[in-house]
Design an enzyme around this catalytic site. Structure first.
Site, PDB file in Angstrom:
ATOM      1  N   ASN A   1     -10.540   3.190   3.457  1.00  0.00           N
ATOM      2  CA  ASN A   1     -10.312   2.979   2.017  1.00  0.00           C
ATOM      3  C   ASN A   1     -11.440   2.195   1.343  1.00  0.00           C
ATOM      4  OD1 ASN A   1      -8.649   2.993  -0.447  1.00  0.00           O
ATOM      5  ND2 ASN A   1      -8.577   0.789  -0.088  1.00  0.00           N
TER       6      ASN A   1
ATOM      7  N   GLU B   1       0.843  -1.214   0.000  1.00  0.00           N
ATOM      8  CA  GLU B   1       0.000   0.000   0.000  1.00  0.00           C
ATOM      9  C   GLU B   1       0.872   1.256   0.000  1.00  0.00           C
ATOM     10  OE1 GLU B   1      -3.255  -0.153  -0.574  1.00  0.00           O
ATOM     11  OE2 GLU B   1      -2.875  -2.305  -0.656  1.00  0.00           O
TER      12      GLU B   1
ATOM     13  N   TRP C   1      -9.794   8.472  -7.464  1.00  0.00           N
ATOM     14  CA  TRP C   1     -11.056   8.750  -8.170  1.00  0.00           C
ATOM     15  C   TRP C   1     -11.042   8.213  -9.585  1.00  0.00           C
ATOM     16  CZ3 TRP C   1     -15.812  10.106  -6.704  1.00  0.00           C
ATOM     17  CH2 TRP C   1     -15.974  10.530  -5.386  1.00  0.00           C
TER      18      TRP C   1
HETATM   19  P1  FAD Z   1      -3.305   1.981   5.295  1.00  0.00           P
HETATM   20  O1  FAD Z   1      -4.098   0.851   4.746  1.00  0.00           O
HETATM   21  O2  FAD Z   1      -2.792   1.860   6.668  1.00  0.00           O
HETATM   22  O3  FAD Z   1      -2.106   2.207   4.270  1.00  0.00           O
HETATM   23  C1  FAD Z   1      -0.858   2.790   4.650  1.00  0.00           C
HETATM   24  C2  FAD Z   1      -0.534   3.941   3.737  1.00  0.00           C
HETATM   25  O4  FAD Z   1      -0.405   3.496   2.394  1.00  0.00           O
HETATM   26  C3  FAD Z   1      -1.594   5.010   3.702  1.00  0.00           C
HETATM   27  O5  FAD Z   1      -1.465   5.899   4.779  1.00  0.00           O
HETATM   28  C4  FAD Z   1      -1.343   5.661   2.355  1.00  0.00           C
HETATM   29  O6  FAD Z   1      -0.290   6.590   2.411  1.00  0.00           O
HETATM   30  C5  FAD Z   1      -0.911   4.476   1.508  1.00  0.00           C
HETATM   31  N1  FAD Z   1      -2.079   3.936   0.804  1.00  0.00           N
HETATM   32  C6  FAD Z   1      -2.961   3.020   1.247  1.00  0.00           C
HETATM   33  N2  FAD Z   1      -3.871   2.728   0.292  1.00  0.00           N
HETATM   34  C7  FAD Z   1      -3.554   3.499  -0.760  1.00  0.00           C
HETATM   35  C8  FAD Z   1      -4.118   3.680  -2.058  1.00  0.00           C
HETATM   36  N3  FAD Z   1      -5.186   2.985  -2.480  1.00  0.00           N
HETATM   37  N4  FAD Z   1      -3.536   4.570  -2.886  1.00  0.00           N
HETATM   38  C9  FAD Z   1      -2.440   5.266  -2.497  1.00  0.00           C
HETATM   39  N5  FAD Z   1      -1.863   5.147  -1.296  1.00  0.00           N
HETATM   40  C10 FAD Z   1      -2.417   4.273  -0.437  1.00  0.00           C
HETATM   41  N6  FAD Z   1      -5.118   8.518   0.110  1.00  0.00           N
HETATM   42  C11 FAD Z   1      -4.545   9.646   0.550  1.00  0.00           C
HETATM   43  O7  FAD Z   1      -3.514   9.591   1.240  1.00  0.00           O
HETATM   44  N7  FAD Z   1      -5.072  10.873   0.242  1.00  0.00           N
HETATM   45  C12 FAD Z   1      -6.197  11.000  -0.516  1.00  0.00           C
HETATM   46  O8  FAD Z   1      -6.622  12.121  -0.785  1.00  0.00           O
HETATM   47  C13 FAD Z   1      -6.839   9.808  -0.956  1.00  0.00           C
HETATM   48  N8  FAD Z   1      -8.000   9.878  -1.666  1.00  0.00           N
HETATM   49  C14 FAD Z   1      -8.590   8.715  -2.109  1.00  0.00           C
HETATM   50  C15 FAD Z   1      -9.765   8.803  -2.865  1.00  0.00           C
HETATM   51  C16 FAD Z   1     -10.385   7.649  -3.325  1.00  0.00           C
HETATM   52  C17 FAD Z   1     -11.635   7.749  -4.143  1.00  0.00           C
HETATM   53  C18 FAD Z   1      -9.830   6.389  -3.013  1.00  0.00           C
HETATM   54  C19 FAD Z   1     -10.496   5.133  -3.482  1.00  0.00           C
HETATM   55  C20 FAD Z   1      -8.670   6.291  -2.265  1.00  0.00           C
HETATM   56  C21 FAD Z   1      -8.026   7.448  -1.807  1.00  0.00           C
HETATM   57  N9  FAD Z   1      -6.839   7.393  -1.036  1.00  0.00           N
HETATM   58  C22 FAD Z   1      -6.249   8.553  -0.618  1.00  0.00           C
HETATM   59  C23 FAD Z   1      -6.164   6.100  -0.788  1.00  0.00           C
HETATM   60  C24 FAD Z   1      -6.553   5.407   0.519  1.00  0.00           C
HETATM   61  O9  FAD Z   1      -7.942   5.371   0.655  1.00  0.00           O
HETATM   62  C25 FAD Z   1      -5.938   6.056   1.764  1.00  0.00           C
HETATM   63  O10 FAD Z   1      -4.559   6.260   1.581  1.00  0.00           O
HETATM   64  C26 FAD Z   1      -6.139   5.184   2.998  1.00  0.00           C
HETATM   65  O11 FAD Z   1      -7.518   4.962   3.226  1.00  0.00           O
HETATM   66  C27 FAD Z   1      -5.526   5.857   4.203  1.00  0.00           C
HETATM   67  O12 FAD Z   1      -5.783   5.118   5.349  1.00  0.00           O
HETATM   68  P2  FAD Z   1      -4.628   4.410   6.145  1.00  0.00           P
HETATM   69  O13 FAD Z   1      -3.490   5.356   6.367  1.00  0.00           O
HETATM   70  O14 FAD Z   1      -5.238   3.799   7.341  1.00  0.00           O
HETATM   71  O15 FAD Z   1      -4.165   3.293   5.111  1.00  0.00           O
END
Ligand code: FAD
Length: 482
Positions: free
Chosen positions: A346, A280, A387
């Site tokens: 997510n 991720e 998106w």
């Molecule tokens: P964890 O599951 O703990 O992941 C660890 C880190 O990995 C995250 O903090 C993030 O930096 C990165 N990561 C995880 N999933 C993704 C992913 N799909 N794409 C890119 N990086 C990822 N993430 C953002 O940081 N900013 C946004 O503005 C953003 N907008 C999103 C919009 C949409 C429509 C979707 C579907 C996803 C978006 N994401 C965004 C990706 C993702 O949803 C978030 O990074 C994630 O939910 C953050 O939660 P976490 O830190 O607990 O993730």
């Protein structure tokens, strides 16, 4: 050697693993620490309101940390090129240091500044401090950029591990003590009337210490189960919630990488979960790689055939979506989590985004803008690509015909209904069987739970099967593929 340096803080609001800061300190001359609220920022990509809330507290934390080093964080608002050139003149600065950013508009601004400073006879040094690998470091076999995640990740994960994180400097050389600075309070980054962010502090601790605490807590309590729990939005430590800390650079991807690697080496976590997590972090790099190589994707479809897509204008439906009153409890729970905490899980981001673009046929750019304004982790690369992925218009995107079912997604990923009950409390007393589709509940069940459909909770604003058919028909208008 006594001529001072400027260390320009941007989205790197930390002292540890900050290569620009380390280099400025190692130079030995006084370091003027600067943060600029850039008013030349393109208006249509302006920092959103929830992110400004975060920025306020992150800057306050950084001010406190620098105070321990008897250093002032100089705050200025305006055009960075003018501000930095003025400071260079008035303080006889010879060197300027910063860590690189990758949004198209920051690249242009920084390039212009660098050449202006060079003309002024000032040394500029810039560093890599945000990603695992810079966007140009990863290439396909033919030397081009990647457009698909799996081979990108294969290449990235086979490379040497990222460099070991740097320690925070033990001391920072200071110069003049009476530096002029704006007051953070005067920047009015936090909302007042109404204070819609009042609940945010229950969920977040912005700043470097909060980031490190979050990482540690996740490694101890969540990482081992990440592979199994990462899709369960009700699970407290199911994911790391590090995204706003990573966006504002309060922690680096390198620090995260090495902490996870350390936990694996110490046999504290199963490596399957650790790799699922690092993957991720790899998506974050991939999204920045895509944005760097395709600078028009914040506004344009990556796949040009989507330019013909028949988006609808429907203000009423858009508003129902933003306030979490679509009548689909799982979607509404996500939109309300976003409004109340500045965050959305997510899995639910995928479902709510899909609902907007596929069920309502509203342009992904409107959803992207709403998320950008309301997410504390709003990040141009991740948000735009998230998106476009959901819409089907992006690189390596979900195929358009895969339309998330807002009912069964809830049943699958929130099987106990805990997430819905937390964020849509008016449905809390419904039995599990009715919770995901209250419009099908019996009169008796609704009455017992104190629900009056279309009064206390809306009926669905659109029928799922009809919306699905309409979306598939709309798709026919986008013919060829990129
Ligand atoms: P964890 O599951 O703990 O992941 C660890 C880190 O990995 C995250 O903090 C993030 O930096 C990165 N990561 C995880 N999933 C993704 C992913 N799909 N794409 C890119 N990086 C990822 N993430 C953002 O940081 N900013 C946004 O503005 C953003 N907008 C999103 C919009 C949409 C429509 C979707 C579907 C996803 C978006 N994401 C965004 C990706 C993702 O949803 C978030 O990074 C994630 O939910 C953050 O939660 P976490 O830190 O607990 O993730």
């Amino acid at each position: 050697m006594t001529q001072p340096s400027i260390l320009w803080f941007r989205n790197d609001l930390r002292l540890s693993d900050n290569p620009a800061l380390t280099a400025a300190v190692e130079r030995g001359a006084p370091v003027l620490c600067l943060y600029i609220d850039d008013t030349k920022h393109p208006g249509d990509l302006a920092t959103g309101a929830a992110s400004r809330w975060w920025l306020h507290y992150s800057l306050r934390h950084l001010q406190e940390k620098l105070k321990i080093h008897k250093t002032t964080l100089v705050l200025r608002r305006g055009d960075p090129i003018k501000i930095i050139r003025d400071l260079v003149k008035t303080h006889d600065v010879s060197h300027v240091f910063w860590n690189r950013l990758y949004e198209p508009w920051t690249i242009k601004r920084d390039t212009d500044l660098k050449s202006a400073l060079k003309d002024d006879g000032v040394e500029v040094e810039t560093f890599a401090g945000s990603l695992l690998r810079e966007p140009w470091e990863i290439e396909t076999k033919t030397g081009g950029p990647y457009g698909v995640f799996t081979p990108f990740w294969k290449t990235l994960s086979a490379m040497e591990p990222p460099a070991r994180p740097l320690q925070a400097p033990k001391s920072i050389p200071t110069g003049k003590s009476n530096l002029e600075t704006d007051s953070l309070k005067d920047w009015a980054l936090t909302p007042e009337k109404p204070d819609w962010a009042a609940g945010f502090a229950d969920h977040w601790q912005p700043g470097e210490d909060g980031a490190q605490a979050r990482l540690q807590s996740f490694v101890e309590n969540g990482l081992d189960q990440y592979r199994d729990h990462r899709n369960t939005p009700a699970e407290e430590d199911g994911t790391s919630r590090l995204s706003p800390h990573l966006h504002f650079g309060e922690i680096t991807a390198r620090q995260v990488w090495h902490a996870i690697q350390h936990a694996v080496d110490a046999d504290k976590v199963n490596s399957g979960s650790a790799w699922a997590y690092l993957r991720e972090i790899g998506w974050r790099d991939f999204n920045h790689h895509l944005l760097f190589h395709n600078p028009d994707i914040p506004m344009e479809n990556y796949k040009e055939n989507f330019d013909a897509f028949p988006w609808r204008d429907d203000e009423q439906a858009f508003e129902a979506w933003t306030i979490g009153r679509t009548g689909y409890p799982f979607v509404d729970a996500g939109m309300r989590q976003l409004w109340k905490s500045g965050f959305m899980h997510n899995r639910v981001r995928m479902v709510t985004a899909s609902f907007l673009v596929k069920h309502l046929l509203i342009d992904w750019r409107r959803g992207e803008a709403w998320f950008r304004d309301t997410l504390v982790d709003a990040d141009l690369a991740n948000n735009v690509n998230g998106w476009q992925w959901v819409a089907g218009s992006g690189a390596d995107a979900a195929p358009y015909f895969r339309i998330f079912n807002p009912i069964t997604q809830g049943e699958k990923f929130d099987p106990t209904g805990a997430y819905i009950r937390q964020w849509v409390p008016e449905l809390a007393d419904l039995p599990d069987d009715d919770l995901f589709r209250p419009w099908e509940a019996s009169e008796e069940s609704l009455e017992k739970a104190g629900i009056e459909l279309d009064k206390t909770y809306p009926k669905p604003i659109i029928d799922h099967s009809a919306a699905r058919q309409r979306a598939l028909a709309a798709m026919q208008e986008t013919k060829s593929d990129r």
